[in-house]
Write a protein that holds these residues in place. Structure first.
Motif, mmCIF file in Angstrom:
data_model
loop_
_atom_site.group_PDB
_atom_site.id
_atom_site.type_symbol
_atom_site.label_atom_id
_atom_site.label_comp_id
_atom_site.label_asym_id
_atom_site.label_seq_id
_atom_site.Cartn_x
_atom_site.Cartn_y
_atom_site.Cartn_z
ATOM 1 N N CYS A 26 42.100 50.713 28.516
ATOM 2 C CA CYS A 26 40.810 50.058 28.705
ATOM 3 C C CYS A 26 40.438 49.950 30.178
ATOM 4 O O CYS A 26 41.259 49.574 31.020
ATOM 5 C CB CYS A 26 40.837 48.644 28.099
ATOM 6 S SG CYS A 26 41.033 48.630 26.317
ATOM 7 N N GLY A 27 39.179 50.251 30.476
ATOM 8 C CA GLY A 27 38.634 49.992 31.800
ATOM 9 C C GLY A 27 38.013 48.616 31.850
ATOM 10 O O GLY A 27 38.091 47.835 30.893
ATOM 11 N N ALA A 28 37.362 48.311 32.977
ATOM 12 C CA ALA A 28 36.807 46.972 33.164
ATOM 13 C C ALA A 28 35.389 46.836 32.627
ATOM 14 O O ALA A 28 34.888 45.720 32.492
ATOM 15 C CB ALA A 28 36.823 46.611 34.644
ATOM 16 N N GLY A 29 34.728 47.950 32.290
ATOM 17 C CA GLY A 29 33.345 47.895 31.840
ATOM 18 C C GLY A 29 33.211 47.826 30.335
ATOM 19 O O GLY A 29 34.174 47.531 29.609
ATOM 20 N N ASN A 30 31.998 48.134 29.867
ATOM 21 C CA ASN A 30 31.734 48.059 28.431
ATOM 22 C C ASN A 30 32.544 49.069 27.632
ATOM 23 O O ASN A 30 32.860 48.826 26.468
ATOM 24 C CB ASN A 30 30.248 48.275 28.163
ATOM 25 C CG ASN A 30 29.415 47.070 28.549
ATOM 26 O OD1 ASN A 30 29.932 45.964 28.694
ATOM 27 N ND2 ASN A 30 28.131 47.278 28.745
ATOM 28 N N ASN A 31 32.887 50.210 28.238
ATOM 29 C CA ASN A 31 33.731 51.167 27.549
ATOM 30 C C ASN A 31 35.086 50.542 27.242
ATOM 31 O O ASN A 31 35.626 50.714 26.147
ATOM 32 C CB ASN A 31 33.885 52.424 28.406
ATOM 33 C CG ASN A 31 34.379 53.629 27.624
ATOM 34 O OD1 ASN A 31 35.505 54.063 27.804
ATOM 35 N ND2 ASN A 31 33.532 54.164 26.742
ATOM 36 N N SER A 59 37.215 42.182 33.538
ATOM 37 C CA SER A 59 36.079 42.450 32.664
ATOM 38 C C SER A 59 35.025 41.361 32.800
ATOM 39 O O SER A 59 35.321 40.208 33.130
ATOM 40 C CB SER A 59 36.548 42.545 31.208
ATOM 41 O OG SER A 59 37.481 43.591 31.051
ATOM 42 N N ARG A 60 33.776 41.743 32.522
ATOM 43 C CA ARG A 60 32.667 40.804 32.585
ATOM 44 C C ARG A 60 31.829 40.909 31.320
ATOM 45 O O ARG A 60 31.829 41.919 30.625
ATOM 46 C CB ARG A 60 31.771 41.106 33.801
ATOM 47 C CG ARG A 60 32.480 40.955 35.151
ATOM 48 C CD ARG A 60 32.715 39.479 35.483
ATOM 49 N NE ARG A 60 33.301 39.312 36.810
ATOM 50 C CZ ARG A 60 34.612 39.287 37.047
ATOM 51 N NH1 ARG A 60 35.466 39.438 36.034
ATOM 52 N NH2 ARG A 60 35.065 39.122 38.275
ATOM 53 N N ALA A 63 32.315 42.756 27.569
ATOM 54 C CA ALA A 63 33.647 43.340 27.684
ATOM 55 C C ALA A 63 34.704 42.250 27.826
ATOM 56 O O ALA A 63 35.791 42.350 27.250
ATOM 57 C CB ALA A 63 33.710 44.296 28.872
ATOM 58 N N PHE A 100 36.506 54.928 31.088
ATOM 59 C CA PHE A 100 35.197 55.062 31.736
ATOM 60 C C PHE A 100 34.209 55.694 30.764
ATOM 61 O O PHE A 100 34.554 56.618 30.027
ATOM 62 C CB PHE A 100 35.304 55.922 33.004
ATOM 63 C CG PHE A 100 36.204 55.339 34.051
ATOM 64 C CD1 PHE A 100 35.728 54.373 34.926
ATOM 65 C CD2 PHE A 100 37.529 55.733 34.136
ATOM 66 C CE1 PHE A 100 36.564 53.821 35.893
ATOM 67 C CE2 PHE A 100 38.372 55.194 35.091
ATOM 68 C CZ PHE A 100 37.891 54.223 35.974
ATOM 69 N N GLY A 103 28.492 55.776 32.547
ATOM 70 C CA GLY A 103 27.985 55.455 33.882
ATOM 71 C C GLY A 103 28.663 56.183 35.021
ATOM 72 O O GLY A 103 28.214 56.103 36.169
ATOM 73 N N SER A 133 37.076 60.127 29.861
ATOM 74 C CA SER A 133 37.062 59.550 31.204
ATOM 75 C C SER A 133 37.130 60.631 32.274
ATOM 76 O O SER A 133 37.933 61.560 32.205
ATOM 77 C CB SER A 133 38.237 58.583 31.373
ATOM 78 O OG SER A 133 38.043 57.441 30.570
#
Length: 470
Positions: A26-31, A59-60, A63, A100, A103, A133
């Motif tokens: 998992c990345g930090a974004g919505n993906n 994450s924010r 996410a 990723f 974006g 990714s």
């Protein structure tokens, strides 16, 4: 995000039903949020997923909520780096790439680049979420190192990269998951329209049973030279196999293997022979025209008058892709250019690398500059018309990269445009798709050694296989 993660989890279970230990990256974004949701659904289904996150606390928004819920149901969540990935891969039976998404528009660097490099060395299966990714969703060439997935679940719509070469090979097989995106939420031009068998069959119906050769469509081909008589012959075969009722060839040299069905007029020597022959042609024999395959470059100025005064749809291929013809070509509608990437770069006065990276933008620019339709040939052809509409054909076979297959396509396009049609772009897209399917069909017999004449011979069978009344 909930719908996306649920779809990804379902794809893991259906694609690898024996998997017990999926590894979700998992990345930090919505993906990454989609990945957390997928891990939660995999865990609730009895599997034992391992989650590794590039930034577990970074994450924010949605996410972050996905991560919080995953922490509740997934016992094993850790920090992702090169070493933890190497360890986790030893026990994993499938990897979910949710690092990723759409974006990304620059090369990966640092830990993400090293993680992806390690993942590309793994021999097990990889499922990508939305976009592998490292791939730029909008461009044909990935900006740097990237994941090569066995399968990709795209979300809401198919992105450009998934149907453009070479980026599309990173996606493996792919499907599009409905995640509840409202209609009209994305601009229509951002969605590539991929031509399939059904669309091709609709755009090119069978002839009326009572039709005669003029109803079927007549094609006039100005092509060939002493050195390149084969190019003209292949264009004629493409037109014949495309269903043209009559094919007429104006040429400097007839190929010794010419089909007897072609009406051939050998031009006399000297300047003006071609222009005089074009002016004298019965319009009934030229419902569509094809200029250029194998044509001697000295004949190019003689096409100007025909382009400025003839209303028939006209395909400009090979030698006829000449800047000298741009102004005369743009004065009337119904012109179609058929460049490969190198020819498009020359006409756009740019580098072939730029055309390769952005074939959609390049095709649109060329269509605007010439006020003409464009078929940008590649392993994933891009079509554009002067109104900015775009169609993509992703079918085909690597064996089609052989001399003469483009000449067959030029003739086939002539046949497509010669018979009655309401939408030239749809008809041209159908012809390009049929050409690609014929290449696949020929390759089943000849493999990478297929010849352009093999492809021409495969057109009728490919056309019948598309279904409909053919």
């Amino acid at each position: 995000m909930e719908a996306a993660g649920r779809s990804v989890a379902a794809a893991v279970r259906s694609g690898w039903p024996r998997a017990k230990r999926p590894l979700v990256l998992c990345g930090a974004g919505n993906n990454g949020g989609d990945g957390y949701v997928a891990a939660r659904h995999l865990a609730s289904g009895g599997l034992r997923p391992v989650v590794l996150a590039l930034r577990p606390d970074g994450s924010r928004g949605d996410a972050a909520e996905g991560a919080r819920l995953a922490w509740r149901d997934v016992a094993d969540i850790g920090t992702l780096d090169e070493d933890t990935l190497a360890s986790a891969l030893r026990d994993a039976d499938v990897v979910v790439d949710a690092l990723f998404g759409t974006g990304l528009d620059r090369p990966l660097e640092g830990d993400p680049e090293r993680v992806v490099a390690r993942l590309t060395e793994w021999t097990g299966p990889v499922l990508a979420v939305d976009v592998p990714s490292g791939v730029d969703a909008d461009r044909a060439v990935p900006p740097g190192r990237h994941v090569r997935a066995d399968r990709t679940v795209q979300l809401a719509y198919a992105c450009h990269a998934s149907v453009l070469s070479p980026a599309r090979f990173a996606f493996g097989s792919w499907t599009v998951a409905d995640i509840g995106m409202p209609a009209g939420a994305l601009p229509e031009r951002e969605r590539p329209e991929l031509i399939d068998d059904a669309a091709a069959a609709r755009a090119w119906p069978a002839h009326d049973p009572a039709a005669h050769k003029y109803d079927a469509g007549t094609v006039l081909i100005a092509a060939g030279s002493a050195r390149w008589s084969g190019a003209a012959e292949l264009a004629c075969r493409g037109a014949h196999r495309g269903g043209a009722g009559l094919v007429t060839l104006l040429t400097d040299a007839v190929h010794p293997g010419r089909w007897p069905e072609t009406i051939a007029l050998v031009l006399g020597e000297g300047v003006g022979a071609l222009s005089r022959a074009l002016a004298a042609t019965d319009p009934r024999h030229a419902a569509a025209r094809v200029f250029g395959p194998g044509l001697d470059e000295s004949r190019i100025p003689e096409l100007v008058y025909a382009l400025e005064h003839g209303d028939a749809p006209t395909v400009l291929d090979a030698s006829a892709l000449d800047e000298e013809l741009r102004e005369s070509s743009s004065r009337r509608p119904g012109r179609w250019l058929t460049p490969h990437h190198g020819e498009a770069a020359r006409l756009l006065r740019t580098g072939s690398d730029e055309v390769h990276a952005d074939p959609i933008g390049s095709a649109r620019r060329l269509a605007e500059a010439w006020s003409s339709g464009v078929v940008l040939k590649s392993a994933g052809a891009v079509l554009a018309d002067p109104d900015g509409r775009v169609r993509i054909v992703a079918a085909g076979h690597p064996g089609m990269a052989s001399g003469g297959t483009g000449d067959v396509l030029a003739g086939l396009l002539g046949a497509a445009l010669a018979s009655p049609h309401d939408d030239a772009l749809a008809r041209v897209a159908a012809a390009v798709h049929l050409h690609a399917r014929a290449g696949e069909r020929a390759a089943r017999r000849h493999g990478a050694a297929l010849l352009a004449s093999d492809l021409a011979d495969a057109i009728p069978g490919a056309r019948k296989a598309l279904g409909g009344a053919w």
